[in-house]
Design a protein around this motif. Structure first.
Motif, short mmCIF file in Angstrom:
data_model
loop_
_atom_site.label_atom_id
_atom_site.label_comp_id
_atom_site.label_asym_id
_atom_site.label_seq_id
_atom_site.Cartn_x
_atom_site.Cartn_y
_atom_site.Cartn_z
N ALA A 83 0.83 -1.20 0.00
CA ALA A 83 0.00 0.00 0.00
C ALA A 83 0.86 1.25 0.00
O ALA A 83 1.97 1.28 0.54
N ASP A 84 0.35 2.30 -0.62
CA ASP A 84 1.03 3.58 -0.69
C ASP A 84 0.00 4.66 -0.42
O ASP A 84 -1.00 4.78 -1.10
N ARG A 85 0.27 5.47 0.59
CA ARG A 85 -0.68 6.51 0.97
C ARG A 85 -0.55 7.78 0.13
O ARG A 85 -1.33 8.71 0.28
N ALA A 86 0.44 7.83 -0.75
CA ALA A 86 0.60 9.00 -1.61
C ALA A 86 -0.41 8.92 -2.75
O ALA A 86 -0.16 8.35 -3.80
N LEU A 87 -1.59 9.48 -2.53
CA LEU A 87 -2.69 9.35 -3.46
C LEU A 87 -2.71 10.49 -4.48
O LEU A 87 -2.41 11.63 -4.17
N SER A 88 -3.09 10.13 -5.69
CA SER A 88 -3.36 11.16 -6.70
C SER A 88 -4.75 11.72 -6.45
O SER A 88 -5.59 11.10 -5.81
N ALA A 89 -4.99 12.92 -6.96
CA ALA A 89 -6.30 13.54 -6.79
C ALA A 89 -7.35 12.78 -7.59
O ALA A 89 -7.04 12.06 -8.54
N LEU A 90 -8.59 12.93 -7.20
CA LEU A 90 -9.68 12.33 -7.97
C LEU A 90 -9.83 13.09 -9.29
O LEU A 90 -9.55 14.29 -9.36
N PRO A 91 -10.26 12.42 -10.36
CA PRO A 91 -10.44 13.11 -11.64
C PRO A 91 -11.34 14.33 -11.53
O PRO A 91 -11.04 15.39 -12.08
#
Length: 370
Positions: free
Chosen positions: A345-353
């Motif tokens: 798992a990686d908590r570095a999330l991209s923004a939602l579209p």
């Protein structure tokens, strides 16, 4: 430095022969290069047809996804040069013909004008397919816009930012040497994202978007594109990219499937793709899906050019509702996946579209892998 497979060197040889003919005509005409340019324009087109006919014979194969006994065929990459299949060199011959035509006009116009002519011919080649797709796009945008607004979901006519988010083509390692760069096959990509709908359905954040996908290994990729719909469920955790598919058909009460897994992280694939995962895919009726960052998605292909087509009982088909049903299936799928995936798992999330959850006071829950 260039690697060849089979008769992939054929287009290189034909283009070399075209250059040799040009020089030969110049020599025969006493240095009249302008006339030589005009003379080789039809020759370039003929050699392009020769290359395409050869590719039709060498780089076509039965479609593995067709029903038994079907006669559909697809383009392949068995014969290629520098990672480019034989048939994909066809636009090069068109480009050569256009370049020679512009060169012929140099006897009357400035070289900048000739360059502009060549640029205009190239622009027309890429622009015409876009104009041809406008009616179908307008229908899709209107239908999905009404569908989204009726449910209070966010909607955008176009969202170019999605171009780099989803990759339906094969995963590839980054090329590290000049030879790898030259010999890497062209990667498929989605283009011209439009009719983007995003919201929360039964507690699940999702995005549905349409785009155009070039036909794999097609000779004229700008013209040979298919209307597809991407259905994505958004997680609150990012994972390594992976594609999972079950290939096969059910015959009577028995079914045989071949499992396909594609990833650059085999350790993650071993933990994710278990017997439980396959059972969840069959139960949710999701035969192909992928994880790309925080998105679990599947691509619906063979979308209609007109949403009035494909209905039953005289009623138009509701493709937007079908896409929402796919979101429901993806939600069921992730509920049945293994629960011990924390090491990847990686908590570095991209923004939602579309940040629909942060506009207008709407707050929608996130979706986690169990």
């Amino acid at each position: 430095m260039l690697a060849y497979s089979g008769l992939g060197c054929l287009p290189v040889a034909l283009l070399g022969a075209l250059a040799a003919i040009w020089f030969r005509v110049i020599d025969a005409r006493g240095g009249d290069w302008a006339t030589a340019c005009l003379a080789v324009v039809p020759i370039a087109l003929v050699l392009g047809v020769v290359n395409l006919v050869a590719a039709e014979s060498l780089n076509r194969a039965p479609d593995p996804d067709q029903a038994p006994g079907g006669d559909d065929t697809i383009w392949t990459s068995r014969h290629r040069a520098g990672g480019t299949p034989l048939q994909c060199f066809s636009p090069n011959f068109l480009a050569a013909a256009g370049l020679f035509y512009a060169g012929w006009t140099l006897q009357w116009v400035h070289w900048l004008v000739a360059l502009a002519e060549y640029g205009a011919l190239t622009a027309v080649y890429y622009a015409v397919p876009g104009f041809r797709r406008r009616p179908a796009k307008a229908v899709t945008v209107a239908e999905r816009g009404n569908f989204a607004r009726a449910r209070g979901w966010a909607f955008r006519d176009r969202l170019p930012a999605l171009a780099g988010r989803w990759k339906p083509g094969p995963l590839q390692r980054l090329s590290t040497t000049p030879a790898e760069v030259l010999n890497s096959p062209p990667q498929a990509g989605l283009r011209d994202h439009f009719a983007v709908m995003s919201g929360t359905h039964r507690g699940v954040r999702f995005t549905i978007a349409d785009a155009f996908e070039p036909e794999p290994f097609a000779p004229f990729r700008a013209w040979q594109q298919h209307h597809v719909t991407v259905c994505a469920v958004h997680l609150d955790t990012a994972f390594p990219s992976i594609r999972v598919a079950l290939r096969g058909r059910r015959r009577g009460r028995r079914a045989r499937y071949a499992l396909e897994v594609e990833t650059l992280r085999p350790d993650f694939a071993e933990a994710l793709v278990t017997e439980k995962t396959i059972e969840a895919m069959l139960a949710a009726e999701v035969m192909e899906w992928s994880i790309q960052g925080r998105d679990v998605l599947t691509v619906l292909r063979d979308q209609p050019a007109d949403t009035e087509d494909g209905g039953t009982g005289g009623q138009p088909a509701d493709y937007d509702l079908d896409a929402v049903r796919v979101i429901e299936r993806l939600t069921s799928l992730i509920a049945g996946l293994p629960t011990d995936l924390a090491p990847w798992a990686d908590r570095a999330l991209s923004a939602l579209p579309l940040e629909h959850g942060e506009r207008g006071g709407l707050r929608s829950p996130s979706v986690r892998l169990p």
